[in-house]
Scaffold this motif. Structure first.
Motif, PDB file in Angstrom:
ATOM      1  N   ILE A 152       0.849  -1.179   0.000  1.00 45.43           N
ATOM      2  CA  ILE A 152       0.000   0.000   0.000  1.00 45.43           C
ATOM      3  C   ILE A 152       0.890   1.235   0.000  1.00 45.43           C
ATOM      4  CG2 ILE A 152      -1.719   1.338   1.291  1.00 45.43           C
ATOM      5  CD1 ILE A 152      -2.775  -1.297   2.403  1.00 45.43           C
ATOM      6  N   ARG A 153       0.713   2.084  -1.003  1.00 43.63           N
ATOM      7  CA  ARG A 153       1.506   3.302  -1.136  1.00 43.63           C
ATOM      8  C   ARG A 153       0.758   4.452  -0.468  1.00 43.63           C
ATOM      9  NH1 ARG A 153       1.548   1.776  -7.368  1.00 43.63           N
ATOM     10  NH2 ARG A 153      -0.606   1.581  -6.664  1.00 43.63           N
ATOM     11  N   ALA A 154       1.344   4.984   0.586  1.00 41.76           N
ATOM     12  CA  ALA A 154       0.680   6.020   1.384  1.00 41.76           C
ATOM     13  C   ALA A 154       1.445   7.328   1.310  1.00 41.76           C
ATOM     14  CB  ALA A 154       0.571   5.566   2.840  1.00 41.76           C
ATOM     15  N   LEU A 155       0.678   8.424   1.312  1.00 39.22           N
ATOM     16  CA  LEU A 155       1.243   9.765   1.367  1.00 39.22           C
ATOM     17  C   LEU A 155       0.766  10.442   2.641  1.00 39.22           C
ATOM     18  CD1 LEU A 155       2.605  12.347   0.161  1.00 39.22           C
ATOM     19  CD2 LEU A 155       0.411  12.807  -0.984  1.00 39.22           C
ATOM     20  N   VAL A 156       1.681  11.068   3.366  1.00 40.11           N
ATOM     21  CA  VAL A 156       1.334  11.849   4.559  1.00 40.11           C
ATOM     22  C   VAL A 156       1.780  13.282   4.293  1.00 40.11           C
ATOM     23  CG1 VAL A 156       1.576  12.099   7.044  1.00 40.11           C
ATOM     24  CG2 VAL A 156       1.723   9.819   5.999  1.00 40.11           C
ATOM     25  N   ARG A 177      -0.132  -5.530   6.182  1.00 39.40           N
ATOM     26  CA  ARG A 177       0.283  -5.119   4.843  1.00 39.40           C
ATOM     27  C   ARG A 177       1.644  -4.436   4.911  1.00 39.40           C
ATOM     28  NH1 ARG A 177      -3.731  -7.542   3.803  1.00 39.40           N
ATOM     29  NH2 ARG A 177      -5.365  -7.090   2.260  1.00 39.40           N
ATOM     30  N   TYR A 178       2.339  -4.447   3.788  1.00 35.67           N
ATOM     31  CA  TYR A 178       3.562  -3.664   3.678  1.00 35.67           C
ATOM     32  C   TYR A 178       3.188  -2.282   3.161  1.00 35.67           C
ATOM     33  CZ  TYR A 178       7.928  -1.776   1.995  1.00 35.67           C
ATOM     34  OH  TYR A 178       9.002  -0.950   1.765  1.00 35.67           O
ATOM     35  N   PHE A 179       3.701  -1.241   3.811  1.00 38.02           N
ATOM     36  CA  PHE A 179       3.396   0.131   3.430  1.00 38.02           C
ATOM     37  C   PHE A 179       4.653   0.842   2.936  1.00 38.02           C
ATOM     38  CE2 PHE A 179       0.093  -0.998   6.395  1.00 38.02           C
ATOM     39  CZ  PHE A 179      -1.051  -0.394   5.894  1.00 38.02           C
ATOM     40  N   ASP A 180       4.502   1.542   1.824  1.00 37.32           N
ATOM     41  CA  ASP A 180       5.533   2.446   1.323  1.00 37.32           C
ATOM     42  C   ASP A 180       5.035   3.865   1.619  1.00 37.32           C
ATOM     43  OD1 ASP A 180       7.554   3.748  -0.005  1.00 37.32           O
ATOM     44  OD2 ASP A 180       6.648   3.471  -1.991  1.00 37.32           O
ATOM     45  N   VAL A 181       5.629   4.521   2.612  1.00 38.90           N
ATOM     46  CA  VAL A 181       5.136   5.817   3.093  1.00 38.90           C
ATOM     47  C   VAL A 181       6.026   6.939   2.571  1.00 38.90           C
ATOM     48  CG1 VAL A 181       4.557   7.206   5.117  1.00 38.90           C
ATOM     49  CG2 VAL A 181       4.263   4.709   5.190  1.00 38.90           C
ATOM     50  N   THR A 182       5.395   7.935   1.926  1.00 34.42           N
ATOM     51  CA  THR A 182       6.088   9.125   1.447  1.00 34.42           C
ATOM     52  C   THR A 182       5.590  10.338   2.221  1.00 34.42           C
ATOM     53  OG1 THR A 182       6.204   8.149  -0.763  1.00 34.42           O
ATOM     54  CG2 THR A 182       6.652  10.506  -0.584  1.00 34.42           C
ATOM     55  N   ILE A 183       6.505  11.228   2.589  1.00 31.66           N
ATOM     56  CA  ILE A 183       6.181  12.399   3.398  1.00 31.66           C
ATOM     57  C   ILE A 183       6.244  13.667   2.552  1.00 31.66           C
ATOM     58  CG2 ILE A 183       6.898  13.798   5.387  1.00 31.66           C
ATOM     59  CD1 ILE A 183       5.747  11.065   6.122  1.00 31.66           C
ATOM     60  N   ALA A 184       5.267  14.547   2.763  1.00 35.45           N
ATOM     61  CA  ALA A 184       5.286  15.885   2.165  1.00 35.45           C
ATOM     62  C   ALA A 184       5.077  16.904   3.270  1.00 35.45           C
ATOM     63  CB  ALA A 184       4.203  16.018   1.101  1.00 35.45           C
ATOM     64  N   GLU A 185       5.885  17.954   3.264  1.00 38.74           N
ATOM     65  CA  GLU A 185       5.806  18.962   4.314  1.00 38.74           C
ATOM     66  C   GLU A 185       4.974  20.174   3.908  1.00 38.74           C
ATOM     67  OE1 GLU A 185       9.726  19.925   5.612  1.00 38.74           O
ATOM     68  OE2 GLU A 185      10.197  17.847   6.196  1.00 38.74           O
ATOM     69  N   ASN A 186       4.501  20.194   2.666  1.00 39.36           N
ATOM     70  CA  ASN A 186       3.611  21.266   2.226  1.00 39.36           C
ATOM     71  C   ASN A 186       2.774  20.777   1.052  1.00 39.36           C
ATOM     72  OD1 ASN A 186       5.070  21.888  -0.348  1.00 39.36           O
ATOM     73  ND2 ASN A 186       6.702  22.517   1.077  1.00 39.36           N
ATOM     74  N   GLY A 187       1.825  21.604   0.640  1.00 39.90           N
ATOM     75  CA  GLY A 187       0.910  21.196  -0.409  1.00 39.90           C
ATOM     76  C   GLY A 187       1.553  20.998  -1.757  1.00 39.90           C
TER      77      GLY A 187
END
Length: 271
Positions: A2-6, A28-38
């Motif tokens: 599961i590809r997740a964006l925070v 599940r295995y999660f691929d988490v990507t972080i964004a600090e702004n819009g």
């Protein structure tokens, strides 16, 4: 996977979401990507597909509603979006609903709140074998298209009569049956009764243009799970599935009664 964006300019909020995701790490295995702004969030959504996104409403660069609205034009068109904020005003809520946001996390929230939403997402993406029963090929095709645009994942089969449907149901394959009421030969009520003799575990929903208390009461007595009054759409399917599976109603989804006569009686009695 599961590809997740925070996406949140608050490091604290990002960590809470990441902690909630970790609670489901054994499932599940999660691929988490972080964004600090819009703007970072938009760049990520445009560069790669994202399955589920947790997006703060108020961010520099681009707001949460702007990110959700633009999502449909990115590689993440089918992304399930969850927005986060201390509050929502009516205008923002209307925009988010219009562009297909799924749920809302009110700040401050806990990791367990995040995990509950992700658990619902995992459940929505399990495969549910469903049988559409209608003597009209056009209506079967239309119902298939509606199911295919639902948030849930269905393995769809069709039957053009109650008799054909019963032969298919005896295979034990189906989790759910959506049947028309008006059919030549055995009608939807008779089919539902025959299904209930075979299994109490198959969910049965009846399609009808009729809106009579008698029909609904008879169906409820037989043991069907609810009604789909024509015309209906993917939002109605989503609402039925949330009830069937015991999932929390999403903030931006439809909420409907499976039997309208029960709602009418509640209104009469004021309970």
């Amino acid at each position: 996977m599961i590809r997740a964006l925070v996406a949140d300019d608050s490091a604290v909020a990002r960590e809470v979401v990441k902690d909630g995701i970790k609670l489901l790490g054994s499932k599940r295995y999660f691929d988490v990507t972080i964004a600090e702004n819009g703007q970072q969030a938009l760049n990520i959504l445009q560069s790669k597909p994202v399955d589920i996104a947790f997006v703060d409403v108020n961010m520099p660069g681009a707001s949460g509603p702007e990110v959700v609205a633009a999502m449909q034009q990115t590689q993440s068109k089918g992304c399930t979006s969850v927005v986060m904020s201390s509050s929502l005003n009516a205008r923002v809520e209307s925009v988010l609903k219009e562009f297909g946001a799924y749920h809302f996390l009110q700040k401050p929230f806990r990791a367990e709140n995040v995990a509950e939403i992700i658990s619902s997402y995992i459940t929505m993406n399990e495969c549910y074998p469903v049988l559409i029963v209608d003597d009209s090929a056009t209506m079967r095709k239309l119902t298939r298209k509606i199911l295919e645009t639902s948030r849930f994942d269905f393995e769809i089969s069709e039957a053009d009569s109650a008799e054909t449907a019963l032969l298919a149901i005896k295979t034990g394959k189906f989790r759910m049956v959506i049947t028309d009421f008006n059919m030549p030969g055995a009608d939807g009520l008779e089919l539902a009764g025959s299904i209930r003799e075979l299994s109490s575990k198959i969910a049965i929903y009846m399609m009808s243009t009729n809106d009579t208390t008698y029909l609904e009461r008879s169906a409820a007595f037989i043991g069907i799970d609810g009604f789909l009054k024509k015309p209906f759409n993917a939002g109605d399917i989503d609402a039925l599935m949330h009830k069937l599976l015991g999932l929390d109603d999403p903030r931006f989804g439809k909420v409907r009664d499976v039997f309208s006569f029960l709602e009418r009686e509640r209104l009469k009695t004021g309970s």
